[in-house]
Design a protein around this motif. Structure first.
Motif, PDB file in Angstrom:
ATOM      1  N   ASN A 100      -4.792  14.479   3.884  1.00 37.70           N
ATOM      2  CA  ASN A 100      -5.276  13.471   4.824  1.00 37.70           C
ATOM      3  C   ASN A 100      -4.646  13.730   6.181  1.00 37.70           C
ATOM      4  O   ASN A 100      -3.442  13.989   6.272  1.00 37.70           O
ATOM      5  CB  ASN A 100      -4.864  12.065   4.375  1.00 37.70           C
ATOM      6  CG  ASN A 100      -5.656  11.577   3.200  1.00 37.70           C
ATOM      7  OD1 ASN A 100      -6.852  11.402   3.294  1.00 37.70           O
ATOM      8  ND2 ASN A 100      -4.980  11.365   2.086  1.00 37.70           N
ATOM      9  N   ARG A 110      -2.696   5.098  13.936  1.00 38.92           N
ATOM     10  CA  ARG A 110      -3.144   4.521  12.668  1.00 38.92           C
ATOM     11  C   ARG A 110      -1.977   4.445  11.682  1.00 38.92           C
ATOM     12  O   ARG A 110      -1.833   3.461  10.945  1.00 38.92           O
ATOM     13  CB  ARG A 110      -4.278   5.358  12.090  1.00 38.92           C
ATOM     14  CG  ARG A 110      -4.815   4.799  10.806  1.00 38.92           C
ATOM     15  CD  ARG A 110      -6.066   5.538  10.383  1.00 38.92           C
ATOM     16  NE  ARG A 110      -6.212   5.462   8.960  1.00 38.92           N
ATOM     17  CZ  ARG A 110      -6.739   6.393   8.198  1.00 38.92           C
ATOM     18  NH1 ARG A 110      -7.203   7.498   8.737  1.00 38.92           N
ATOM     19  NH2 ARG A 110      -6.823   6.250   6.910  1.00 38.92           N
ATOM     20  N   SER A 169      -0.349   1.076   9.449  1.00 42.55           N
ATOM     21  CA  SER A 169      -0.699   1.092   8.032  1.00 42.55           C
ATOM     22  C   SER A 169       0.512   0.956   7.113  1.00 42.55           C
ATOM     23  O   SER A 169       1.258   1.912   6.898  1.00 42.55           O
ATOM     24  CB  SER A 169      -1.441   2.393   7.701  1.00 42.55           C
ATOM     25  OG  SER A 169      -1.683   2.471   6.307  1.00 42.55           O
ATOM     26  N   GLU A 170       0.680  -0.210   6.542  1.00 40.78           N
ATOM     27  CA  GLU A 170       1.747  -0.418   5.559  1.00 40.78           C
ATOM     28  C   GLU A 170       1.533   0.466   4.330  1.00 40.78           C
ATOM     29  O   GLU A 170       2.491   0.906   3.692  1.00 40.78           O
ATOM     30  CB  GLU A 170       1.815  -1.886   5.131  1.00 40.78           C
ATOM     31  CG  GLU A 170       2.488  -2.784   6.134  1.00 40.78           C
ATOM     32  CD  GLU A 170       3.948  -2.432   6.367  1.00 40.78           C
ATOM     33  OE1 GLU A 170       4.671  -2.077   5.400  1.00 40.78           O
ATOM     34  OE2 GLU A 170       4.373  -2.480   7.533  1.00 40.78           O
ATOM     35  N   ARG A 171       0.288   0.731   4.002  1.00 39.82           N
ATOM     36  CA  ARG A 171      -0.023   1.584   2.848  1.00 39.82           C
ATOM     37  C   ARG A 171       0.571   2.978   3.035  1.00 39.82           C
ATOM     38  O   ARG A 171       1.194   3.535   2.126  1.00 39.82           O
ATOM     39  CB  ARG A 171      -1.532   1.681   2.652  1.00 39.82           C
ATOM     40  CG  ARG A 171      -1.941   2.502   1.452  1.00 39.82           C
ATOM     41  CD  ARG A 171      -3.446   2.511   1.279  1.00 39.82           C
ATOM     42  NE  ARG A 171      -4.099   3.324   2.274  1.00 39.82           N
ATOM     43  CZ  ARG A 171      -4.451   4.604   2.096  1.00 39.82           C
ATOM     44  NH1 ARG A 171      -4.208   5.189   0.950  1.00 39.82           N
ATOM     45  NH2 ARG A 171      -5.059   5.277   3.041  1.00 39.82           N
ATOM     46  N   TRP A 172       0.411   3.551   4.229  1.00 33.39           N
ATOM     47  CA  TRP A 172       0.988   4.873   4.498  1.00 33.39           C
ATOM     48  C   TRP A 172       2.512   4.800   4.560  1.00 33.39           C
ATOM     49  O   TRP A 172       3.200   5.708   4.097  1.00 33.39           O
ATOM     50  CB  TRP A 172       0.428   5.476   5.785  1.00 33.39           C
ATOM     51  CG  TRP A 172      -0.946   6.038   5.592  1.00 33.39           C
ATOM     52  CD1 TRP A 172      -2.090   5.642   6.214  1.00 33.39           C
ATOM     53  CD2 TRP A 172      -1.336   7.094   4.707  1.00 33.39           C
ATOM     54  NE1 TRP A 172      -3.163   6.383   5.780  1.00 33.39           N
ATOM     55  CE2 TRP A 172      -2.722   7.273   4.848  1.00 33.39           C
ATOM     56  CE3 TRP A 172      -0.648   7.895   3.803  1.00 33.39           C
ATOM     57  CZ2 TRP A 172      -3.427   8.234   4.123  1.00 33.39           C
ATOM     58  CZ3 TRP A 172      -1.354   8.852   3.076  1.00 33.39           C
ATOM     59  CH2 TRP A 172      -2.721   9.005   3.245  1.00 33.39           C
ATOM     60  N   HIS A 173       3.057   3.728   5.103  1.00 35.89           N
ATOM     61  CA  HIS A 173       4.515   3.558   5.120  1.00 35.89           C
ATOM     62  C   HIS A 173       5.056   3.558   3.694  1.00 35.89           C
ATOM     63  O   HIS A 173       6.049   4.244   3.396  1.00 35.89           O
ATOM     64  CB  HIS A 173       4.922   2.251   5.791  1.00 35.89           C
ATOM     65  CG  HIS A 173       4.511   2.137   7.217  1.00 35.89           C
ATOM     66  ND1 HIS A 173       4.741   1.010   7.951  1.00 35.89           N
ATOM     67  CD2 HIS A 173       3.868   2.990   8.064  1.00 35.89           C
ATOM     68  CE1 HIS A 173       4.277   1.160   9.171  1.00 35.89           C
ATOM     69  NE2 HIS A 173       3.741   2.363   9.264  1.00 35.89           N
ATOM     70  N   ASP A 174       4.410   2.786   2.816  1.00 36.45           N
ATOM     71  CA  ASP A 174       4.849   2.706   1.425  1.00 36.45           C
ATOM     72  C   ASP A 174       4.755   4.064   0.736  1.00 36.45           C
ATOM     73  O   ASP A 174       5.643   4.443  -0.028  1.00 36.45           O
ATOM     74  CB  ASP A 174       4.020   1.677   0.662  1.00 36.45           C
ATOM     75  CG  ASP A 174       4.281   0.249   1.107  1.00 36.45           C
ATOM     76  OD1 ASP A 174       5.311   0.010   1.782  1.00 36.45           O
ATOM     77  OD2 ASP A 174       3.447  -0.620   0.795  1.00 36.45           O
ATOM     78  N   HIS A 175       3.678   4.800   1.003  1.00 40.03           N
ATOM     79  CA  HIS A 175       3.494   6.120   0.402  1.00 40.03           C
ATOM     80  C   HIS A 175       4.615   7.075   0.827  1.00 40.03           C
ATOM     81  O   HIS A 175       5.232   7.733  -0.014  1.00 40.03           O
ATOM     82  CB  HIS A 175       2.125   6.690   0.795  1.00 40.03           C
ATOM     83  CG  HIS A 175       1.924   8.097   0.334  1.00 40.03           C
ATOM     84  ND1 HIS A 175       1.694   8.413  -0.983  1.00 40.03           N
ATOM     85  CD2 HIS A 175       1.945   9.269   1.017  1.00 40.03           C
ATOM     86  CE1 HIS A 175       1.568   9.729  -1.091  1.00 40.03           C
ATOM     87  NE2 HIS A 175       1.722  10.276   0.111  1.00 40.03           N
ATOM     88  N   GLU A 201       7.930   6.065  -0.737  1.00 36.29           N
ATOM     89  CA  GLU A 201       7.983   6.368  -2.171  1.00 36.29           C
ATOM     90  C   GLU A 201       8.170   7.861  -2.436  1.00 36.29           C
ATOM     91  O   GLU A 201       8.966   8.244  -3.294  1.00 36.29           O
ATOM     92  CB  GLU A 201       6.698   5.895  -2.848  1.00 36.29           C
ATOM     93  CG  GLU A 201       6.646   6.191  -4.323  1.00 36.29           C
ATOM     94  CD  GLU A 201       5.338   5.777  -4.948  1.00 36.29           C
ATOM     95  OE1 GLU A 201       4.980   6.403  -5.959  1.00 36.29           O
ATOM     96  OE2 GLU A 201       4.664   4.863  -4.440  1.00 36.29           O
TER      97      GLU A 201
END
Length: 76
Positions: free
Chosen positions: A38, A44, A48-54, A57
């Motif tokens: 990606n 962006r 994006s919290e989703r990308w931060h979390d990824h 992790e």
């Protein structure tokens, strides 16, 4: 500025590349069909919290902090 971070979890190899205009995230398990990536623009990524979390992790807090700092620098 181009920095590359790598991580391995099980048989999956992850790469995060900080390029001039975007962050490139890839995952590879060693087979042609498993390779995926990606491209995420810096602005962006910041939203994006989703990308931060990824990133947290897979790579850990230190890499997340470095990526966020780079993204903030790019976005002014």
């Amino acid at each position: 500025m181009q920095r590359v971070y790598r991580a391995t979890r099980g048989n999956e190899h992850y790469t995060l590349e900080l390029a001039e205009t975007r962050i490139r995230l890839t995952r590879d398990t060693g087979t042609r069909e498993s390779f995926g990536g990606n491209d995420v623009p810096y602005a962006r990524f910041l939203r994006s919290e989703r990308w931060h979390d990824h990133v947290r992790e897979i790579y850990g807090e230190d890499v997340l902090a470095a990526v966020l700092a780079a993204a903030r620098e790019k976005c002014g």
